[in-house]
Design a protein around this motif. Structure first.
Motif, PDB file in Angstrom:
ATOM      1  N   ASP A 638      86.588  73.102  84.579  1.00  0.00           N
ATOM      2  CA  ASP A 638      87.578  72.851  85.632  1.00  0.00           C
ATOM      3  C   ASP A 638      88.958  72.594  85.037  1.00  0.00           C
ATOM      4  N   ARG A 641      90.436  75.878  83.902  1.00  0.00           N
ATOM      5  CA  ARG A 641      90.944  76.706  85.001  1.00  0.00           C
ATOM      6  C   ARG A 641      92.268  76.154  85.535  1.00  0.00           C
ATOM      7  N   ASP A 642      92.402  74.820  85.580  1.00  0.00           N
ATOM      8  CA  ASP A 642      93.694  74.250  85.982  1.00  0.00           C
ATOM      9  C   ASP A 642      94.784  74.612  84.990  1.00  0.00           C
ATOM     10  N   GLY A 667      80.880  74.944  87.307  1.00  0.00           N
ATOM     11  CA  GLY A 667      82.181  75.520  87.545  1.00  0.00           C
ATOM     12  C   GLY A 667      82.694  75.297  88.934  1.00  0.00           C
ATOM     13  N   ARG A 668      81.830  74.883  89.848  1.00  0.00           N
ATOM     14  CA  ARG A 668      82.273  74.684  91.226  1.00  0.00           C
ATOM     15  C   ARG A 668      82.519  73.217  91.518  1.00  0.00           C
ATOM     16  N   GLN A 670      85.133  71.179  91.451  1.00  0.00           N
ATOM     17  CA  GLN A 670      86.311  70.734  92.209  1.00  0.00           C
ATOM     18  C   GLN A 670      87.170  71.937  92.488  1.00  0.00           C
ATOM     19  N   SER A 671      87.521  72.111  93.730  1.00  0.00           N
ATOM     20  CA  SER A 671      88.367  73.231  94.081  1.00  0.00           C
ATOM     21  C   SER A 671      89.759  72.998  93.585  1.00  0.00           C
ATOM     22  N   HIS A 672      90.532  74.055  93.523  1.00  0.00           N
ATOM     23  CA  HIS A 672      91.882  73.959  92.981  1.00  0.00           C
ATOM     24  C   HIS A 672      92.904  73.690  94.076  1.00  0.00           C
ATOM     25  N   LEU A 703      90.220  64.963  88.070  1.00  0.00           N
ATOM     26  CA  LEU A 703      89.569  65.226  86.790  1.00  0.00           C
ATOM     27  C   LEU A 703      89.498  63.959  85.952  1.00  0.00           C
TER      28      LEU A 703
END
Length: 861
Positions: A638, A641-642, A667-668, A670-672, A703
């Motif tokens: 996560d 990806r951020d 990978g799922r 926390q949504s962005h 996070l």
């Protein structure tokens, strides 16, 4: 059919593609024919611009000139003979090769047979129309300019690199100096000329300047720069006049062929004579460095002080010092502090400097432990000073605050520390300190929990009385202060081997901290101590129950008592979290009541052994650590990806294919878009003491919060690791300790929005977790190999092994994460490869195809 003798009107639409294709063929022929000529020209220019001809004799220069001339002539002749001008027919043929069915050639053909037949002519016209449609799609053909076959040693690239170096570091004006070496210019070369350099101080990082290359008559020079001049030709034809060095007294003659001086002030620099020049010099002063305290000093529960500060300088700070002096005017002069204090020098410690990066402006923290210093927990003044490379120094304003030290929550220990402070304050307080300690320990059976502490107190009192009869000396003062400190630590921490007593001591220290208004950080550390003591107590109960089973002793059945209740380690964790939350909110009464309930539960606790096919403690610990590793991997994904979205804001919120990570579902997490989610791979607590989940591992929120929850879960798991006292078990605990510290660093980086640093720290945490799991596996294997232990469990594990001897996957998974290759180098290499993949995937300048491939690798591994 026969080809048309002339251009066909149907080919008029191909004029532009044909012209561009033919131009490309011309460029191709020029490069193939004249690349040797261009290589020789670039090499010759590079040598001249770098001034290499000035370093050798005239004979060598002439010899090199002859070789260059022969090379130019030979490569020119070879290029003329090799060059071939492309014809229109060749251009048409190349363009036709890129089209299916060669339509251009078909358009140039004419019908010969059956021209008078109407049906045949109609077919021919249809064929021509079809070919014309194909030819209309023609595009210019790119020229083939690859010269690797003609130049297998890449000489053209070497020449290009040399010319680039000459352009950056050389001077185009040096090319003309070669003319001075010709026979006709021998007289001119002997005439007066000059050259010079300006060399700034090395610490500025500025390059050396060649005076002849400067355009204009103004110079901005860093203070302390050194100017070097050389005069050539007849002595006295050129002279120097300057007012920038500030030199006085006996000066060298102005006509000396070599001049060297340092710039210290504004002024004028002038060279008089043929070809002379004048400059107005302005000195750029080197500003002194600055430093200041960035915030009040903070202290941990064990006394370590952290003092943040900021420093800056125009070229960089090289060092600094912190001076801490007693603020006598702010001291509360009561009790033992009424006497005049003994003379003591101020504390001087070096300031930490950044190991890497720019030192022009930075923020650092001074971390020291002054708990044993006589001024601990007393008002002091902080004065910081820093120095730069030029020898200048800057000093901060005097900052007044308390010198943090360790706090003692046990009343008797706090009293001993107070008397130690008075003894260090003045040696005249020796008799008073002895009397106060005797009064405090008047009834030892009521206040001393340990005979060892009481006996040590008596020894200290007798020694202090003996030394103070004739006046306490400085060395004896230090000796007694050390003895009193050791006694206070013994009273505070205890010398207890029994786990229950350690648990009671931890609870009492926490109670005292609540009464004395301890800080949140001290409460957090004392809560951590309570957690460790609780884990030690539970482990002792578990070992006692196992010994009773092995010795055939009757163990009470927990289910037979209707008033009994079952609690798991997660339930205890929740109670401790609740106590800490109440204390942080200031609800001390409720926290005290909850702490008393916890103490009663712990003292009445009895550990029961699992029945049937339940998991062992080692298996539970291994599964819990595996789950922690999976959650850490998902959290790292996560964060990565951020980090990608910072460079690519248009990303699809991390929801593209393969977004689950190799551990499944993480990978799922926390949504962005900022909506907290829960990682799909999080294990659920089964209520029987499994360590895969629990409230301490809540993955919701930011996070940084998720990283903090994961760190707390790891602390809880560390307390239930088997194999204590064995080399393998100690290695596992050391590895998990490193993982915890890396998680703390990752949390701090996340709170500072340093995603790149957080990812590095998370990688270190995952590697340490893997090492801890390997060491824990070795510890479990050692326990199984011991006689009379683990027979049934070992047989079951043997049946669950795969043909390669590895354990099968747990939690219903297929396969295992255990690697066939073992060894430190293998894991180190794997980590290096993963870090390199992460670094490259964050480089947005790479081709999109490569970035997609790297992201697929990260999603897979």
């Amino acid at each position: 059919m026969a080809p048309s003798p002339g251009p066909d009107p149907a080919l008029r639409a191909l004029r532009l593609p044909l012209a561009l294709t033919r131009a490309g063929m011309v460029a191709e022929q020029v490069l193939r024919a004249f690349w040797p000529l261009m290589t020789v020209i670039m090499l010759a220019l590079a040598v001249l611009m770098l001034g290499l001809h000035d370093m050798v004799s005239v004979e060598v220069v002439w010899g090199g000139g002859v070789l260059v001339a022969l090379g130019l002539f030979g490569t020119l002749i070879w290029g003329i003979r090799t060059f071939h001008w492309p014809t229109r027919a060749e251009a048409l043929a190349r363009l036709d090769e890129t089209l299916p069915g060669r339509p251009i050639q078909a358009l140039m053909d004419r019908q010969v047979i059956g021209e008078s037949d109407a049906a045949s002519a109609a077919v021919w016209r249809a064929h021509q129309a079809r070919m014309a449609a194909r030819a209309a799609n023609a595009r210019p053909v790119r020229p083939n300019v690859r010269l690797s076959r003609a130049d297998p040693f890449a000489l053209r690239h070497i020449a290009t690199l040399a010319l680039a170096v000459a352009i950056i570091f050389g001077s185009v004006w040096r090319v003309g100096t070669v003319a001075e070496m010709t026979p006709g210019s021998a007289q001119a070369a002997s005439g007066p000329t000059w050259e010079g350099w300006i060399e700034p101080p090395r610490y500025t990082g500025k390059p050396t300047i060649y005076l002849a290359d400067i355009q204009g008559d103004r110079l901005d020079i860093a203070q302390g720069s050194k100017i070097t001049l050389r005069f050539y030709g007849e002595v006295g034809a050129l002279t120097l006049a300057e007012t920038v060095s500030g030199r006085v007294g006996a000066l060298p003659p102005a006509s000396d062929v070599a001049q060297e001086f340092t710039v210290v002030q504004d002024g004028e620099l002038r060279i008089d004579g043929p070809g002379g020049k004048t400059w107005k010099v302005s000195v750029v002063a080197d500003a002194p460095p600055t430093v200041g305290v960035a915030g009040p000093p903070e202290a941990e529960a064990m006394g370590t002080m952290t003092l943040p500060f900021t420093a800056s300088d125009d070229y960089g700070v090289v060092g600094g010092t912190a001076v801490i002096a007693l603020d006598l005017g702010a001291v509360d002069r009561r009790y033992g502090l009424t006497a005049e204090p003994d003379a003591r020098e101020a504390i001087s410690v070096p300031l930490p400097m950044p190991i890497a990066g720019d030192r022009a402006e930075f923020t650092e923290k001074l971390i020291e432990d002054f708990s044993e210093h006589p001024w601990a927990n007393m008002p002091v003044t902080y004065t910081l000073s820093v120095q730069d490379a030029a020898g200048q120094s800057g000093q901060s304003e005097v900052y007044s605050a308390t010198l943090p030290g360790r706090r003692f929550f046990d009343p008797l220990a706090a009293a001993v520390i107070e008397q130690r402070r008075d003894l260090l304050w003045s040696r005249d307080n020796a008799r008073r300190v002895s009397q106060m300690l005797r009064a405090v320990s008047y009834k030892p059976e009521d206040i001393f929990r340990s005979e060892t502490a009481y006996l040590r107190m008596r020894v200290i009192l007798r020694r202090l009385d003996a030394l103070s009869r004739d006046g306490l000396q400085a060395e004896h003062q230090t000796e007694m202060a050390k003895a009193l400190w050791d006694l206070a630590v013994l009273l505070e921490d205890g010398d207890l081997s029994d786990a229950l007593e350690r648990l009671r001591r931890a609870q009492e220290r926490l109670t005292e901290a609540m009464k004395n208004g301890a800080s949140d950080q001290e409460i957090a550390e004392l809560m951590q101590e309570l957690r460790r003591a609780s884990d030690d107590y539970i482990r002792q109960l578990s070992r006692q129950a196992q010994n009773e089973n092995q010795n055939g002793a009757d163990q009470p059945n927990s289910g037979s008592d209707p008033n009994s209740m079952q609690m798991t380690q997660n339930d205890l964790q929740k109670m401790m979290d609740r106590i800490q939350e109440l204390m942080e909110q200031g609800r001390m009464a409720e926290a005290q009541q909850a702490l008393e309930e916890l103490q009663q539960l712990m003292e009445n606790m009895r550990v029961t052994q699992g029945q049937g096919g339940g998991q062992s403690q080692g298996q539970q610990a291994m599964e819990g650590l595996a789950e922690t590793l999976r959650n850490q991997q998902g959290l790292s994904d996560d964060a990565f990806r951020d980090l990608q979205e910072q460079f690519n804001p248009g990303a699809n919120a991390g929801q593209n294919q393969g977004n689950e990570g190799r551990n499944g579902g993480q990978g799922r997490g926390q949504s962005h878009e900022g909506q907290g989610g829960r990682g799909e791979g999080q294990a659920q607590n089964d209520g029987e003491g499994q360590q895969g989940g629990g409230e301490g591992q809540d993955l919701q929120g930011s996070l940084a919060d998720r990283q903090q929850a994961l760190r707390r879960e790891l602390d809880r798991q560390q307390g239930s690791l088997p194999g204590a006292g064995t080399p393998e078990g100690d290695a596992a605990r050391d590895a998990l300790g490193r993982a915890g510290r890396a998680m703390d660093d990752a949390e701090q980086s996340l709170r500072q929005d340093d995603l790149a640093g957080a990812i590095d720290n998370q990688s270190e945490a995952m590697e340490a977790l893997r090492e801890g799991m390997r060491a824990l596996g070795e510890a479990m294997a050692q326990e199984q190999q011991q006689p009379g232990q683990g027979t049934a469990e070992g047989s079951q594990r043997a049946r669950n092994r795969d043909p390669l001897g590895r354990d099968a996957g747990s939690n219903g998974s297929i396969g295992t994460e255990e690697s066939l290759l073992q060894g430190e180098d293998v894991y180190r290499r794997a980590r290096e490869l993963l870090d390199e993949i992460r670094r490259r995937s964050g480089d947005t300048s790479r081709p999109q195809v490569e970035l997609d491939y790297l992201r697929r690798l990260l999603d897979r591994f």
